[in-house]
Design a protein around this motif. Structure first.
Motif, PDB file in Angstrom:
ATOM      1  N   VAL A 149       0.836  -1.204   0.000  1.00  0.00           N
ATOM      2  CA  VAL A 149       0.000   0.000   0.000  1.00  0.00           C
ATOM      3  C   VAL A 149       0.868   1.251   0.000  1.00  0.00           C
ATOM      4  N   LEU A 150       1.950   1.224   0.765  1.00  0.00           N
ATOM      5  CA  LEU A 150       2.834   2.388   0.839  1.00  0.00           C
ATOM      6  C   LEU A 150       3.455   2.715  -0.510  1.00  0.00           C
ATOM      7  N   ALA A 151       3.613   1.718  -1.357  1.00  0.00           N
ATOM      8  CA  ALA A 151       4.200   1.954  -2.678  1.00  0.00           C
ATOM      9  C   ALA A 151       3.305   2.824  -3.560  1.00  0.00           C
ATOM     10  N   LEU A 152       2.042   2.944  -3.190  1.00  0.00           N
ATOM     11  CA  LEU A 152       1.115   3.765  -3.969  1.00  0.00           C
ATOM     12  C   LEU A 152       1.300   5.245  -3.639  1.00  0.00           C
ATOM     13  N   PRO A 153       0.972   6.126  -4.564  1.00  0.00           N
ATOM     14  CA  PRO A 153       1.134   7.565  -4.314  1.00  0.00           C
ATOM     15  C   PRO A 153       0.009   8.126  -3.443  1.00  0.00           C
ATOM     16  N   GLY A 154       0.263   9.291  -2.860  1.00  0.00           N
ATOM     17  CA  GLY A 154      -0.791  10.010  -2.159  1.00  0.00           C
ATOM     18  C   GLY A 154      -0.777   9.817  -0.657  1.00  0.00           C
ATOM     19  N   ALA A 196       9.359  -5.057   3.655  1.00  0.00           N
ATOM     20  CA  ALA A 196       8.304  -4.633   2.735  1.00  0.00           C
ATOM     21  C   ALA A 196       8.039  -3.143   2.841  1.00  0.00           C
ATOM     22  N   LEU A 197       8.063  -2.614   4.061  1.00  0.00           N
ATOM     23  CA  LEU A 197       7.776  -1.195   4.249  1.00  0.00           C
ATOM     24  C   LEU A 197       8.874  -0.325   3.636  1.00  0.00           C
ATOM     25  N   LEU A 198      10.119  -0.723   3.784  1.00  0.00           N
ATOM     26  CA  LEU A 198      11.230   0.039   3.212  1.00  0.00           C
ATOM     27  C   LEU A 198      11.230  -0.049   1.684  1.00  0.00           C
ATOM     28  N   VAL A 230      15.361  -0.937  -1.652  1.00  0.00           N
ATOM     29  CA  VAL A 230      15.735  -2.350  -1.533  1.00  0.00           C
ATOM     30  C   VAL A 230      16.994  -2.488  -0.683  1.00  0.00           C
ATOM     31  N   ALA A 231      17.956  -1.572  -0.843  1.00  0.00           N
ATOM     32  CA  ALA A 231      19.180  -1.607  -0.051  1.00  0.00           C
ATOM     33  C   ALA A 231      18.882  -1.412   1.438  1.00  0.00           C
ATOM     34  N   ALA A 232      17.991  -0.469   1.743  1.00  0.00           N
ATOM     35  CA  ALA A 232      17.611  -0.240   3.138  1.00  0.00           C
ATOM     36  C   ALA A 232      16.908  -1.470   3.708  1.00  0.00           C
ATOM     37  N   ALA A 233      16.066  -2.116   2.897  1.00  0.00           N
ATOM     38  CA  ALA A 233      15.372  -3.328   3.338  1.00  0.00           C
ATOM     39  C   ALA A 233      16.377  -4.437   3.640  1.00  0.00           C
ATOM     40  N   LEU A 234      17.370  -4.582   2.781  1.00  0.00           N
ATOM     41  CA  LEU A 234      18.410  -5.579   3.009  1.00  0.00           C
ATOM     42  C   LEU A 234      19.165  -5.273   4.296  1.00  0.00           C
ATOM     43  N   GLY A 235      19.452  -3.994   4.529  1.00  0.00           N
ATOM     44  CA  GLY A 235      20.131  -3.608   5.755  1.00  0.00           C
ATOM     45  C   GLY A 235      19.312  -3.956   6.983  1.00  0.00           C
ATOM     46  N   ALA A 236      18.003  -3.685   6.935  1.00  0.00           N
ATOM     47  CA  ALA A 236      17.128  -3.988   8.073  1.00  0.00           C
ATOM     48  C   ALA A 236      17.097  -5.491   8.356  1.00  0.00           C
ATOM     49  N   ILE A 237      17.058  -6.293   7.291  1.00  0.00           N
ATOM     50  CA  ILE A 237      17.057  -7.750   7.457  1.00  0.00           C
ATOM     51  C   ILE A 237      18.377  -8.230   8.060  1.00  0.00           C
ATOM     52  N   GLU A 293       7.484   2.651  13.821  1.00  0.00           N
ATOM     53  CA  GLU A 293       7.957   4.025  13.773  1.00  0.00           C
ATOM     54  C   GLU A 293       7.964   4.575  12.347  1.00  0.00           C
ATOM     55  N   LEU A 294       8.465   3.765  11.414  1.00  0.00           N
ATOM     56  CA  LEU A 294       8.549   4.213  10.024  1.00  0.00           C
ATOM     57  C   LEU A 294       7.161   4.481   9.451  1.00  0.00           C
ATOM     58  N   SER A 295       6.189   3.640   9.793  1.00  0.00           N
ATOM     59  CA  SER A 295       4.837   3.825   9.261  1.00  0.00           C
ATOM     60  C   SER A 295       4.233   5.149   9.717  1.00  0.00           C
ATOM     61  N   LEU A 296       4.594   5.598  10.913  1.00  0.00           N
ATOM     62  CA  LEU A 296       4.098   6.885  11.405  1.00  0.00           C
ATOM     63  C   LEU A 296       4.840   8.050  10.761  1.00  0.00           C
ATOM     64  N   ILE A 297       6.144   7.862  10.574  1.00  0.00           N
ATOM     65  CA  ILE A 297       6.950   8.930   9.963  1.00  0.00           C
ATOM     66  C   ILE A 297       6.535   9.165   8.512  1.00  0.00           C
ATOM     67  N   VAL A 298       6.179   8.091   7.791  1.00  0.00           N
ATOM     68  CA  VAL A 298       5.813   8.270   6.383  1.00  0.00           C
ATOM     69  C   VAL A 298       4.517   9.067   6.235  1.00  0.00           C
TER      70      VAL A 298
END
Length: 252
Positions: free
Chosen positions: A68-73, A122-124, A144-151, A205-210
């Protein structure tokens, strides 16, 4: 099993050992979600759903939030944040249901960890798509790089217990994580714990910041700035976390 009262359920599903823990419980769980999750668990206890199936729903919500986050708006950002709140609710309820029904299992623990990996990644990735003008572009790549880092950061933590198990040792303790071979590293660890900058790349935290970034996008490219900040934080945290583990008593 007959449907319990909320009080009966709380006594078993939310024991004091769970409510008092700090390192293994998210701040949002301690602050408000455990107050809500017991009612969700009470409803789930009336159904034939298993704790592992609840964990599966948690994973769907976490991955769905990234999509869902990948969508605009703005509404997509808000929708992703709401899905992460449901993800957190289910993350609390699956363990509560397992304790009430006596169906705790290694599989449940494993699925729970997998769910955390998937949700944060997924969120990143979704944020990277959201920041992109064309697909793919550099924002997609750094998402994708940030997602890899988180994993990998989560893997560094989990691999401590893997290494200990293969050496015939018990799982590490929180006390060992606080003991360092160098006083300077111990001070740096405490400073990082106070700043908590690493939480920027965690799902809740990221979901709130976005959501905030989506509002600020009306004036400047806040989402893109956030995406760059996330990949920098993931890279720095990946290195610092590894040093922290190697310098602590967790591997001894």
């Amino acid at each position: 099993m007959s449907a319990p009262s909320v009080a009966e359920l709380r006594a078993v599903a939310q024991p004091q050992t769970t409510m008092d823990r700090r390192s293994g419980e998210h701040w949002a769980g301690l602050l408000y979600m455990r107050r809500l999750s017991i009612y969700a668990t009470w409803l789930l206890a009336k159904t034939p759903i298993s704790p592992n199936q609840v964990t599966g729903l948690m994973i769907v919500c976490g991955v769905g939030a990234g999509a869902v986050l990948a969508l605009p708006g703005f509404w997509a950002a808000l929708g992703a944040a709401l899905l992460i709140q449901i993800y957190l609710l289910l993350d609390c309820s699956d363990g509560e249901l397992a304790r009430w029904t006596g169906r705790t299992s290694i599989t449940g623990v494993y699925l729970d960890r997998v769910g955390h990996y998937f949700a944060e990644a997924a969120l990143l990735i979704g944020l990277g798509f959201r920041a992109s003008e064309t697909l793919p572009d550099w924002y997609t790549v750094i998402g994708v790089a940030a997602a890899l880092g988180a994993i990998l950061i989560k893997s560094e933590t989990d691999l401590v217990d893997v290494a200990r198990a293969r050496s015939g040792l018990l799982a590490t303790t929180e006390a060992a994580a606080q003991q360092f071979t160098s006083p300077r590293l111990a001070l740096a660890r405490r400073a990082a714990a106070v700043l908590r900058f690493h939480r920027v790349i965690q799902a809740v935290e990221l979901s709130l910041i976005v959501v905030v970034a989506a509002l600020l996008d009306n004036w400047f490219s806040a989402t893109r700035i956030l995406m760059v900040a996330c990949v920098v934080i993931a890279g720095v945290q990946l290195l610092l976390h590894l040093v922290s583990i190697l310098a602590s008593r967790r591997l001894s």
